[in-house]
Design a protein around this motif. Structure first.
Motif, PDB file in Angstrom:
ATOM      1  N   ALA A  75       0.834  -1.206   0.000  1.00  0.00           N
ATOM      2  CA  ALA A  75       0.000   0.000   0.000  1.00  0.00           C
ATOM      3  C   ALA A  75       0.870   1.258   0.000  1.00  0.00           C
ATOM      4  CB  ALA A  75      -0.942   0.001   1.209  1.00  0.00           C
ATOM      5  N   PHE A  76       1.883   1.284   0.859  1.00  0.00           N
ATOM      6  CA  PHE A  76       2.761   2.449   0.904  1.00  0.00           C
ATOM      7  C   PHE A  76       3.568   2.583  -0.385  1.00  0.00           C
ATOM      8  CE2 PHE A  76       1.670   2.550   5.342  1.00  0.00           C
ATOM      9  CZ  PHE A  76       1.751   3.894   5.661  1.00  0.00           C
ATOM     10  N   LEU A  77       4.040   1.467  -0.926  1.00  0.00           N
ATOM     11  CA  LEU A  77       4.767   1.519  -2.203  1.00  0.00           C
ATOM     12  C   LEU A  77       3.874   2.036  -3.328  1.00  0.00           C
ATOM     13  CD1 LEU A  77       6.792  -1.830  -2.037  1.00  0.00           C
ATOM     14  CD2 LEU A  77       7.734   0.494  -2.022  1.00  0.00           C
ATOM     15  N   ALA A  78       2.620   1.628  -3.329  1.00  0.00           N
ATOM     16  CA  ALA A  78       1.677   2.094  -4.364  1.00  0.00           C
ATOM     17  C   ALA A  78       1.538   3.614  -4.296  1.00  0.00           C
ATOM     18  CB  ALA A  78       0.323   1.411  -4.187  1.00  0.00           C
ATOM     19  N   PHE A  79       1.447   4.156  -3.087  1.00  0.00           N
ATOM     20  CA  PHE A  79       1.361   5.616  -2.947  1.00  0.00           C
ATOM     21  C   PHE A  79       2.638   6.288  -3.431  1.00  0.00           C
ATOM     22  CE2 PHE A  79      -2.597   5.356  -0.738  1.00  0.00           C
ATOM     23  CZ  PHE A  79      -3.145   6.633  -0.823  1.00  0.00           C
ATOM     24  N   GLU A  80       3.787   5.701  -3.069  1.00  0.00           N
ATOM     25  CA  GLU A  80       5.066   6.289  -3.495  1.00  0.00           C
ATOM     26  C   GLU A  80       5.194   6.312  -5.011  1.00  0.00           C
ATOM     27  OE1 GLU A  80       8.314   4.215  -1.597  1.00  0.00           O
ATOM     28  OE2 GLU A  80       7.499   4.626   0.402  1.00  0.00           O
ATOM     29  N   ARG A  81       4.681   5.279  -5.677  1.00  0.00           N
ATOM     30  CA  ARG A  81       4.786   5.180  -7.141  1.00  0.00           C
ATOM     31  C   ARG A  81       3.634   5.855  -7.872  1.00  0.00           C
ATOM     32  NH1 ARG A  81       6.191  -0.655  -6.021  1.00  0.00           N
ATOM     33  NH2 ARG A  81       3.960  -0.936  -6.183  1.00  0.00           N
ATOM     34  N   GLY A  82       2.656   6.350  -7.123  1.00  0.00           N
ATOM     35  CA  GLY A  82       1.487   6.946  -7.752  1.00  0.00           C
ATOM     36  C   GLY A  82       0.568   5.903  -8.372  1.00  0.00           C
ATOM     37  N   GLU A  83       0.629   4.674  -7.873  1.00  0.00           N
ATOM     38  CA  GLU A  83      -0.195   3.583  -8.402  1.00  0.00           C
ATOM     39  C   GLU A  83      -1.297   3.184  -7.422  1.00  0.00           C
ATOM     40  OE1 GLU A  83       2.667   0.487  -9.105  1.00  0.00           O
ATOM     41  OE2 GLU A  83       3.482   1.483 -10.875  1.00  0.00           O
ATOM     42  N   ASN A  84      -1.571   4.054  -6.469  1.00  0.00           N
ATOM     43  CA  ASN A  84      -2.588   3.733  -5.469  1.00  0.00           C
ATOM     44  C   ASN A  84      -3.969   3.648  -6.125  1.00  0.00           C
ATOM     45  OD1 ASN A  84      -1.505   6.530  -5.444  1.00  0.00           O
ATOM     46  ND2 ASN A  84      -3.419   6.982  -4.379  1.00  0.00           N
ATOM     47  N   LEU A  85      -4.776   2.741  -5.610  1.00  0.00           N
ATOM     48  CA  LEU A  85      -6.128   2.529  -6.106  1.00  0.00           C
ATOM     49  C   LEU A  85      -7.135   3.347  -5.297  1.00  0.00           C
ATOM     50  CD1 LEU A  85      -5.799  -1.357  -6.369  1.00  0.00           C
ATOM     51  CD2 LEU A  85      -5.739   0.264  -8.279  1.00  0.00           C
ATOM     52  N   ALA A  86      -6.740   3.800  -4.110  1.00  0.00           N
ATOM     53  CA  ALA A  86      -7.600   4.595  -3.229  1.00  0.00           C
ATOM     54  C   ALA A  86      -6.920   5.922  -2.925  1.00  0.00           C
ATOM     55  CB  ALA A  86      -7.859   3.827  -1.930  1.00  0.00           C
ATOM     56  N   LYS A  87      -7.720   6.892  -2.487  1.00  0.00           N
ATOM     57  CA  LYS A  87      -7.161   8.200  -2.146  1.00  0.00           C
ATOM     58  C   LYS A  87      -6.587   8.233  -0.742  1.00  0.00           C
ATOM     59  CE  LYS A  87     -10.173  10.801  -5.203  1.00  0.00           C
ATOM     60  NZ  LYS A  87     -11.566  10.587  -5.471  1.00  0.00           N
ATOM     61  N   ASP A  88      -7.034   7.301   0.102  1.00  0.00           N
ATOM     62  CA  ASP A  88      -6.662   7.283   1.509  1.00  0.00           C
ATOM     63  C   ASP A  88      -5.780   6.066   1.797  1.00  0.00           C
ATOM     64  OD1 ASP A  88      -7.476   8.275   4.399  1.00  0.00           O
ATOM     65  OD2 ASP A  88      -7.645   6.089   4.407  1.00  0.00           O
ATOM     66  N   ILE A  89      -4.705   6.248   2.537  1.00  0.00           N
ATOM     67  CA  ILE A  89      -3.778   5.142   2.803  1.00  0.00           C
ATOM     68  C   ILE A  89      -4.461   4.018   3.577  1.00  0.00           C
ATOM     69  CG2 ILE A  89      -2.794   6.180   4.890  1.00  0.00           C
ATOM     70  CD1 ILE A  89      -0.908   4.009   2.298  1.00  0.00           C
ATOM     71  N   SER A  90      -5.365   4.339   4.474  1.00  0.00           N
ATOM     72  CA  SER A  90      -6.051   3.288   5.230  1.00  0.00           C
ATOM     73  C   SER A  90      -6.893   2.403   4.305  1.00  0.00           C
ATOM     74  CB  SER A  90      -6.939   3.893   6.321  1.00  0.00           C
ATOM     75  OG  SER A  90      -6.132   4.487   7.306  1.00  0.00           O
ATOM     76  N   VAL A  91      -7.578   3.016   3.354  1.00  0.00           N
ATOM     77  CA  VAL A  91      -8.372   2.246   2.388  1.00  0.00           C
ATOM     78  C   VAL A  91      -7.443   1.431   1.487  1.00  0.00           C
ATOM     79  CG1 VAL A  91     -10.040   2.384   0.484  1.00  0.00           C
ATOM     80  CG2 VAL A  91     -10.275   3.906   2.473  1.00  0.00           C
ATOM     81  N   GLU A  92      -6.317   2.022   1.104  1.00  0.00           N
ATOM     82  CA  GLU A  92      -5.342   1.305   0.276  1.00  0.00           C
ATOM     83  C   GLU A  92      -4.823   0.069   1.011  1.00  0.00           C
ATOM     84  OE1 GLU A  92      -3.297   0.888  -3.384  1.00  0.00           O
ATOM     85  OE2 GLU A  92      -4.784   2.390  -2.844  1.00  0.00           O
ATOM     86  N   ILE A  93      -4.624   0.189   2.316  1.00  0.00           N
ATOM     87  CA  ILE A  93      -4.175  -0.954   3.116  1.00  0.00           C
ATOM     88  C   ILE A  93      -5.209  -2.069   3.051  1.00  0.00           C
ATOM     89  CG2 ILE A  93      -3.768  -1.739   5.492  1.00  0.00           C
ATOM     90  CD1 ILE A  93      -2.348   1.027   5.930  1.00  0.00           C
ATOM     91  N   VAL A  94      -6.489  -1.718   3.187  1.00  0.00           N
ATOM     92  CA  VAL A  94      -7.542  -2.738   3.111  1.00  0.00           C
ATOM     93  C   VAL A  94      -7.568  -3.370   1.721  1.00  0.00           C
ATOM     94  CG1 VAL A  94     -10.022  -3.195   3.326  1.00  0.00           C
ATOM     95  CG2 VAL A  94      -8.910  -1.620   4.915  1.00  0.00           C
ATOM     96  N   LEU A  95      -7.451  -2.557   0.670  1.00  0.00           N
ATOM     97  CA  LEU A  95      -7.422  -3.094  -0.692  1.00  0.00           C
ATOM     98  C   LEU A  95      -6.271  -4.073  -0.871  1.00  0.00           C
ATOM     99  CD1 LEU A  95      -8.132   0.125  -2.776  1.00  0.00           C
ATOM    100  CD2 LEU A  95      -9.540  -1.937  -2.770  1.00  0.00           C
TER     101      LEU A  95
END
Length: 158
Positions: free
Chosen positions: A54-74
């Motif tokens: 989840a954190f790597l996805a945010f760093e790369r701009g590949e996150n599927l959610a706007k919020d890190i907590s939601v990205e963690i669940v995904l």
């Protein structure tokens, strides 16, 4: 991301919204507290891998959610759709087993222990339940490896 801690709890959730509001009140220090359905957790490695992805996805701009907590669940649920992810790992009203993920949030274990009953045994995977939750019908590899592979493929297949 420096510090990931994972704890098990038994809980009675009367209101998901009120529970989440209460948890949000603990997070004044910039840390993250993410509560997950422990019945869908294969292992601590499963959750650590999902959080890292989840954190790597945010760093790369590949996150599927706007919020890190939601990205963690995904990521931890190995899903792309938020509704499916929360169906697997989200909270529900009633008695439930919780996996609490604390990220850079050392001092909140006591807070959580005041509202939930600490019980790391809820983090011991029930393989039959896990297979049903994730729709796994074969034994080609250990469950932990299979779920971690699915999480990793969310990024690779992006």
């Amino acid at each position: 991301m420096d510090n990931i801690q994972i704890f098990g709890f038994k809980a009675t959730i009367n209101s998901v919204g009120e529970t989440l509001d209460l948890i949000d009140g603990f997070k004044k220090d910039g840390g993250i507290i993410q509560l997950l359905n422990a019945d869908a957790v294969v292992s601590r490695n499963h959750i650590i891998h999902g959080v890292n992805q989840a954190f790597l996805a945010f760093e790369r701009g590949e996150n599927l959610a706007k919020d890190i907590s939601v990205e963690i669940v995904l990521r931890c649920s190995a899903q792309r759709q938020i509704s499916k992810a929360f169906k697997i790992l989200g909270l529900a009203e009633g008695e439930m087993n919780l996996c609490a993920v604390l990220i850079n949030s050392d001092d909140h274990l006591d807070d959580l222990s005041e509202i939930f009953t600490p019980d790391d045994s809820v983090l011991m995977a029930d393989e039959d339940k896990i297979k049903k939750i994730y729709g796994i019908d074969d034994d080609v590899m250990p469950l932990e490896d299979l779920i971690i592979d699915r999480i990793t493929r969310l990024t690779v297949d992006y």
